[in-house]
Design a protein around this motif. Structure first.
Motif, mmCIF file in Angstrom:
data_model
loop_
_atom_site.group_PDB
_atom_site.id
_atom_site.type_symbol
_atom_site.label_atom_id
_atom_site.label_comp_id
_atom_site.label_asym_id
_atom_site.label_seq_id
_atom_site.Cartn_x
_atom_site.Cartn_y
_atom_site.Cartn_z
ATOM 1 N N LYS A 1 -98.070 42.669 84.747
ATOM 2 C CA LYS A 1 -97.634 42.174 83.435
ATOM 3 C C LYS A 1 -97.597 43.350 82.457
ATOM 4 O O LYS A 1 -98.396 43.458 81.528
ATOM 5 N N TYR A 2 -96.642 44.227 82.702
ATOM 6 C CA TYR A 2 -96.609 45.493 81.989
ATOM 7 C C TYR A 2 -96.298 45.320 80.500
ATOM 8 O O TYR A 2 -96.899 45.982 79.657
ATOM 9 N N LYS A 3 -95.353 44.474 80.182
ATOM 10 C CA LYS A 3 -94.988 44.296 78.784
ATOM 11 C C LYS A 3 -96.141 43.678 77.998
ATOM 12 O O LYS A 3 -96.398 44.067 76.843
ATOM 13 N N PHE B 1 -89.439 52.854 80.803
ATOM 14 C CA PHE B 1 -88.753 52.306 81.980
ATOM 15 C C PHE B 1 -88.286 50.886 81.679
ATOM 16 O O PHE B 1 -88.591 50.313 80.632
ATOM 17 N N LEU B 2 -87.548 50.329 82.609
ATOM 18 C CA LEU B 2 -87.086 48.945 82.498
ATOM 19 C C LEU B 2 -87.778 48.109 83.560
ATOM 20 O O LEU B 2 -87.774 48.465 84.743
ATOM 21 N N THR B 3 -88.386 47.011 83.134
ATOM 22 C CA THR B 3 -89.011 46.098 84.090
ATOM 23 C C THR B 3 -87.940 45.381 84.901
ATOM 24 O O THR B 3 -86.740 45.561 84.664
ATOM 25 N N ALA B 4 -88.371 44.560 85.842
ATOM 26 C CA ALA B 4 -87.425 43.873 86.740
ATOM 27 C C ALA B 4 -86.397 43.050 85.984
ATOM 28 O O ALA B 4 -85.244 42.911 86.429
ATOM 29 N N ASP B 5 -86.781 42.511 84.832
ATOM 30 C CA ASP B 5 -85.829 41.707 84.052
ATOM 31 C C ASP B 5 -85.108 42.522 82.990
ATOM 32 O O ASP B 5 -84.456 41.965 82.093
ATOM 33 N N GLY B 6 -85.235 43.856 83.051
ATOM 34 C CA GLY B 6 -84.512 44.716 82.125
ATOM 35 C C GLY B 6 -85.202 44.957 80.810
ATOM 36 O O GLY B 6 -84.595 45.523 79.886
ATOM 37 N N THR B 7 -86.467 44.585 80.682
ATOM 38 C CA THR B 7 -87.203 44.767 79.431
ATOM 39 C C THR B 7 -87.726 46.196 79.324
ATOM 40 O O THR B 7 -88.388 46.686 80.247
ATOM 41 N N ASP C 1 -90.542 51.721 91.407
ATOM 42 C CA ASP C 1 -89.223 52.337 91.273
ATOM 43 C C ASP C 1 -88.450 51.675 90.140
ATOM 44 O O ASP C 1 -87.449 50.992 90.338
ATOM 45 N N PHE C 2 -88.943 51.899 88.940
ATOM 46 C CA PHE C 2 -88.303 51.344 87.762
ATOM 47 C C PHE C 2 -87.015 52.097 87.434
ATOM 48 O O PHE C 2 -86.897 53.295 87.693
ATOM 49 N N ALA C 3 -86.076 51.384 86.832
ATOM 50 C CA ALA C 3 -84.921 52.048 86.241
ATOM 51 C C ALA C 3 -85.351 52.683 84.923
ATOM 52 O O ALA C 3 -86.279 52.212 84.262
ATOM 53 N N GLU C 4 -84.688 53.770 84.552
ATOM 54 C CA GLU C 4 -85.010 54.461 83.303
ATOM 55 C C GLU C 4 -84.158 53.907 82.163
ATOM 56 O O GLU C 4 -82.951 53.706 82.326
#
Length: 788
Positions: free
Chosen positions: A80-82, A516-522, A583-586
């Motif tokens: 739960k990073y955010k 970074f961007l979480t799995a849902d793009g946050t 492996d998050f998107a930047e």
């Protein structure tokens, strides 16, 4: 010492006065800084003193942070990073640092009659002398400004040359002023004394919405003084409306002292007992009386450091006859100028000599030169790259003494940071977050977790304690440094958390200033075990183990550190170095920070020879960053320059250097973030040296990243780890001759594969590739390529 025969290659010069601060020329003695504008009717020298900051000692600990530490770690463990980031932002941060302050201006106003001809403004790096010359009314006027380390003052000498009879200077007025509330008086013996007080607090100016961003409070804040004394040859000097009027003089020497009542990072200003004006009078009384003697002492001191290193990059056509700003224009149009690149290298060395001397404060974001009460980023110490970058060239470029203020700075932070480690994290040892200041704030700043929550600042700074030993291997020094290294390691031991597979990581982590961007793009910045965290901790543990082994101490701690298996992130599926624990998107693929490449530079884990797969991943990481606009700030381009040097990619390294001069250099060659940050200058100097000499892989490598356009040249005085002073000569892009002088009698090893012939002082020779031989302190060994 007299003038150097190479001074022409070490000059910045212009045909016009500075139109703004970023065109003025810097002088400094480590403690006092001046920016010389070179005006004709009006001259301005903007002044700084390295202990003049806003604020005073105060408790900045967040006593509630520990309450939220375990919950934040648990949220990260659950992915739960955010939510973890929101908790850190709301409950675990602190307040902003204070700001480095300008002292004031020395101002001269000349009474001219007639036009001015043959104007020239220059900074001679070889002499550390800012000079303005011009002709007015048939009289040649020469103005020289220097900041003397031996006499601890700034001096301005003005003389008239030529004309009929004994030439005289035009009448002029001299005074002092400050952007702070100040008072000035002229004593009966003609000294001008300015006194004032810095703000008790300067708020963040980034948003610009604070109703009273600069706060002055009676009795709080650092007091300062500057005292100006004018000596004339001929003519008169009288007081007039708060200024000094000089009339009919053949020459004058103006001596200026400045001081504050700073008494230490943990003591209230003024508790030292002496008023700043009294300190200034003592400085002037003990300084050289005559300008000739003062200048000579200054030259001998400066050149004893500056002359240690010489760099020659041959070029088909020298452009030194052109003003520096015109050379920059031509360079930006694509005209090659290796001499300008060599000048930028030596400029970084000059700025270090001028800005960092034993006993002074460490270099901040602007070195010691800042004109703003609300400077960018508080002109503070930013420890997630910038403070460290300031000192990358110190040991390598023959300026080990200039490294000492950073060592003192780290020592003080280790004391202050032990409280933060305890209160914020219930941890042993000491910690520092991403910003600190004169008062050695070690807690998080305010703002956002992406920059403020980074307790690894002390870990990175600790690298410099080891580097100081690596270049100058002195066990007495190591005994003083080891407890600080140990304290940083103890903090890390308490900060690590164990993963189910038995490896260890940091349970609450950021990768400096990146998102970074979480799995849902946050967008999010908080996770676990960023690559930089683990690189820094692994390196610190290694250095601590080595130091304890050398000193034969702490056997149990050594065992504990050696047994910690860290969860390094390794290589991502796309072939780049993984920055985070997943492996998050930047969010910003061209981000200016490349923290996950720490192991390549300044670390020494990744290299093309020992870890080719990781080196390839690092090269791909750099390629992708640059393709998306990375390296767009001055210091970031300088970091990339060093990274490519470590990859032994000379063409990409010199491409970064070109970008620095084309896009990130101000008219006075100050590094441009933008705005001005001096770390770009120091990072560039380190990078150029790294292209020519490397010693991080348990040995020396000569010309590891030499670009084609530097096919002819030589460098003298670079220093390798182990205590070796080098001279390297090359032609046709190949080594022709080198010398190694041993300063500590250590074993010397070459790691390059090129067969070499080494001649010892006793006439014996050894030859081969990967050679290792014993050295004697003070002896010089001659190296030549082995002919096939």
């Amino acid at each position: 010492m007299g003038e150097s025969k190479n001074s022409g290659r070490h000059e910045l010069w212009y045909k016009q006065p500075a139109a703004g601060w970023e065109e003025a020329l810097p002088v400094g003695n480590g403690r006092l800084g001046g920016m010389v504008f070179g005006g004709i009717e009006e001259e301005r020298i903007q002044l700084n003193e390295d202990t003049l900051w806003s604020g005073f000692p105060r408790d900045k600990a967040n006593y509630e942070a520990l309450r939220h530490l375990a919950p934040a770690k648990q949220l990260v463990a659950e992915g739960k990073y955010k939510e973890a980031e929101a908790l850190v932002d709301a409950k675990m941060l602190g307040s902003r640092t204070e700001s480095y302050q300008p002292l004031g201006d020395l101002r001269l106003k000349f009474n001219f009659a007639g036009p001015v001809e043959d104007y020239r403004r220059e900074l001679d790096l070889d002499q550390a002398l800012a000079t303005v010359t011009y002709t007015a009314g048939g009289v040649r006027i020469v103005r020289e400004v220097l900041a003397s380390r031996p006499d601890d003052i700034i001096a301005l000498h003005i003389r008239a040359e030529g004309g009929e009879g004994q030439a005289t200077l035009p009448d002029f007025w001299a005074d002092l002023a400050s952007p702070h509330p100040f008072n000035s008086e002229i004593t009966p013996d003609g000294m001008l004394i300015m006194t004032g007080r810095a703000p008790s607090h300067v708020a963040d100016n980034y948003v610009g919405d604070h109703p009273r961003a600069v706060l002055y409070e009676e009795g709080l804040g650092i007091s300062f003084a500057a005292v100006m004394e004018i000596q004339t040859e001929g003519g008169t000097c009288v007081a007039e409306n708060g200024s000094l009027l000089i009339s009919g003089a053949h020459s004058i020497t103006l001596r200026l002292a400045a001081a504050t009542d700073y008494a230490g990072y943990d003591r209230m200003p003024g508790s030292g007992g002496k008023l700043p004006a009294e300190l200034c009078l003592v400085q002037l009384a003990s300084a050289s009386k005559g300008y000739a003697e003062l200048k000579q002492r200054h030259l001998e001191d400066h050149q004893s450091l500056f002359h240690r290193v010489e760099l020659t990059l041959a070029s088909a056509a020298s452009r030194g006859e052109l003003p520096t700003d015109e050379r920059l224009v031509q360079y930006r149009e694509g005209q090659a100028d290796p001499e300008l690149e060599a000048l930028l290298f030596q400029y970084g060395r000059y700025l270090m000599i001028a800005g960092s001397r034993p006993g002074t404060q460490a270099l901040n974001l602007q070195g010691i030169w800042n004109p703003y009460i609300q400077p960018p980023w508080n002109s503070n110490y930013t420890t997630n790259i910038n403070t460290e970058m300031n000192y990358w060239p110190a040991e390598l470029c023959g300026l080990g003494e200039c490294h000492e203020p950073l060592i003192d700075f780290i020592t003080e932070l280790s004391v202050a940071g032990s409280r933060t480690a305890n209160i914020h994290y219930a941890a042993r040892g000491w910690t520092v977050h991403h910003n600190t200041d004169l008062w050695r704030m070690t807690s998080p700043s305010d703002g956002k977790a992406m920059w403020a929550f980074w307790p690894m600042g002390g870990v990175w700074l600790s690298r410099h304690l080891w580097e100081r030993y690596a270049f100058r291997p002195d066990e007495d020094y190591l005994r003083t440094a080891y407890p600080i290294l140990k304290g940083a390691a103890l903090f890390c031991l308490d900060w690590l958390v164990e993963l189910p597979d038995g490896r260890w990581t940091t349970g609450l982590s950021t990768s400096p200033e990146n998102v970074f961007l979480t799995a849902d793009g946050t967008p999010c910045s908080v996770s676990a075990g960023s690559a930089m965290d683990l690189s820094l901790i692994a390196e610190l543990f290694k250095h601590c183990i080595q130091a304890a082994d050398i000193l034969n101490t702490d056997v149990e701690l050594r065992q504990e550190l050696m047994q910690k298996q860290l969860a390094h992130q390794g290589i991502a599926p796309d072939g780049t170095v993984r920055e985070w624990n997943e492996d998050f998107a930047e969010q910003e693929p061209g981000h200016r920070h490349v923290s996950h490449l720490y192991d390549l530079y300044p670390g020494n884990v990744i290299s093309p020879s020992s870890t080719p797969e990781l080196a390839e991943a690092a090269a791909l990481t750099l390629k992708k960053r640059i393709e998306h606009g990375g390296g767009h700030t001055g210091w970031s381009a300088a970091w990339l320059l060093n990274l490519y040097a470590r990859l032994k990619d000379g063409e990409s390294a010199v491409s970064c250097l070109r970008r620095i001069l084309q896009d990130s250099s101000l008219p006075n060659l100050f590094g441009n973030h933008p705005p001005f940050q001096i770390d770009g200058n120091f990072g560039t100097t380190a990078g150029i040296a790294e292209m020519l000499l490397q010693s991080h892989q348990e040995g020396l490598e000569l010309l590891p990243a030499l670009p084609e356009e530097w096919s002819e040249g030589s460098v003298k005085g670079l220093v390798a780890r182990g205590g070796f002073v080098m001279t390297i000569e090359w032609s046709g892009g190949c080594l022709t001759r080198a010398e190694v002088t041993s300063t500590h009698g250590r074993s010397c090893r070459f790691v390059q594969h090129q067969p070499l012939l080494i001649q010892k002082p006793d006439g014996t020779q050894i030859e081969g590739a990967g050679l290792e031989f014993e050295t004697v302190i003070g002896e010089t060994y001659i190296i030549t390529p082995l002919k096939k």
